[in-house]
Design an enzyme around this catalytic site. Sequence first.
Site, mmCIF file in Angstrom:
data_model
loop_
_atom_site.group_PDB
_atom_site.id
_atom_site.type_symbol
_atom_site.label_atom_id
_atom_site.label_comp_id
_atom_site.label_asym_id
_atom_site.label_seq_id
_atom_site.Cartn_x
_atom_site.Cartn_y
_atom_site.Cartn_z
ATOM 1 N N CYS A 69 139.517 -90.066 -22.931
ATOM 2 C CA CYS A 69 139.970 -91.020 -21.922
ATOM 3 C C CYS A 69 138.865 -91.954 -21.441
ATOM 4 O O CYS A 69 139.049 -93.168 -21.367
ATOM 5 C CB CYS A 69 140.631 -90.303 -20.739
ATOM 6 S SG CYS A 69 139.526 -89.233 -19.786
ATOM 7 N N HIS A 123 140.475 -87.212 -15.639
ATOM 8 C CA HIS A 123 141.165 -88.142 -16.543
ATOM 9 C C HIS A 123 141.174 -89.537 -15.930
ATOM 10 O O HIS A 123 141.299 -89.688 -14.718
ATOM 11 C CB HIS A 123 142.607 -87.674 -16.797
ATOM 12 C CG HIS A 123 143.322 -88.499 -17.819
ATOM 13 N ND1 HIS A 123 143.012 -88.450 -19.156
ATOM 14 C CD2 HIS A 123 144.329 -89.415 -17.699
ATOM 15 C CE1 HIS A 123 143.799 -89.289 -19.815
ATOM 16 N NE2 HIS A 123 144.603 -89.894 -18.952
ATOM 17 N N HIS A 135 146.247 -95.332 -21.723
ATOM 18 C CA HIS A 135 145.206 -94.302 -21.769
ATOM 19 C C HIS A 135 145.322 -93.517 -23.065
ATOM 20 O O HIS A 135 146.165 -93.812 -23.902
ATOM 21 C CB HIS A 135 145.327 -93.362 -20.559
ATOM 22 C CG HIS A 135 146.644 -92.643 -20.488
ATOM 23 N ND1 HIS A 135 146.744 -91.328 -20.123
ATOM 24 C CD2 HIS A 135 147.914 -93.058 -20.735
ATOM 25 C CE1 HIS A 135 148.014 -90.961 -20.132
ATOM 26 N NE2 HIS A 135 148.744 -92.004 -20.499
#
Length: 163
Positions: A69, A123, A135
């Site tokens: 990420c 994240h 993402h």
Amino acid sequence: MIQHKFYRKVMTIGLCAAIGFSALGFTKADQAAAASTTTGDKIIATGKKYLGVKYRFGAPSGVTYAFDCSSFTQYVYNKNGVKLPRTSAKQATKGKKVAKSNLKKGDLVFFKVPGRTGNKIGHVAIYAGSNKILHTYGKGGVTFSKLDSSYWKKNYVTARRVI
């Protein structure tokens, strides 16, 4: 005499144009918002080029064959002239905090990862507008998800504006 009339006509037209444009109400805030929107659109366009690229936790910075990420956000923003640190937790310290209700395209959105990070940030995603995030995670790799889906809604932590 002809030069004088020409000069007066040019000055009159210029003055009318200046008054007309100022009456439209463009302010520095409007110009800044337009620039931010343009940068946000560019960031989303850059990220979309990598849809489907596989997810790999700990993927190295600067590669495009796999992302985690934060390497994804770091890469995409770097391509648009914005330097970000390598990890999601450090990226969450950059820019200005943004309320979820005020998200704009290109804002970074941060989440906790239950079982891995507890209540800490683990994240990061890019807000893509229309309640979507861009993402990478899991089998699908780089993808769009709905910000208000139960998982992302439940694990939302904060958002930052770095553009």
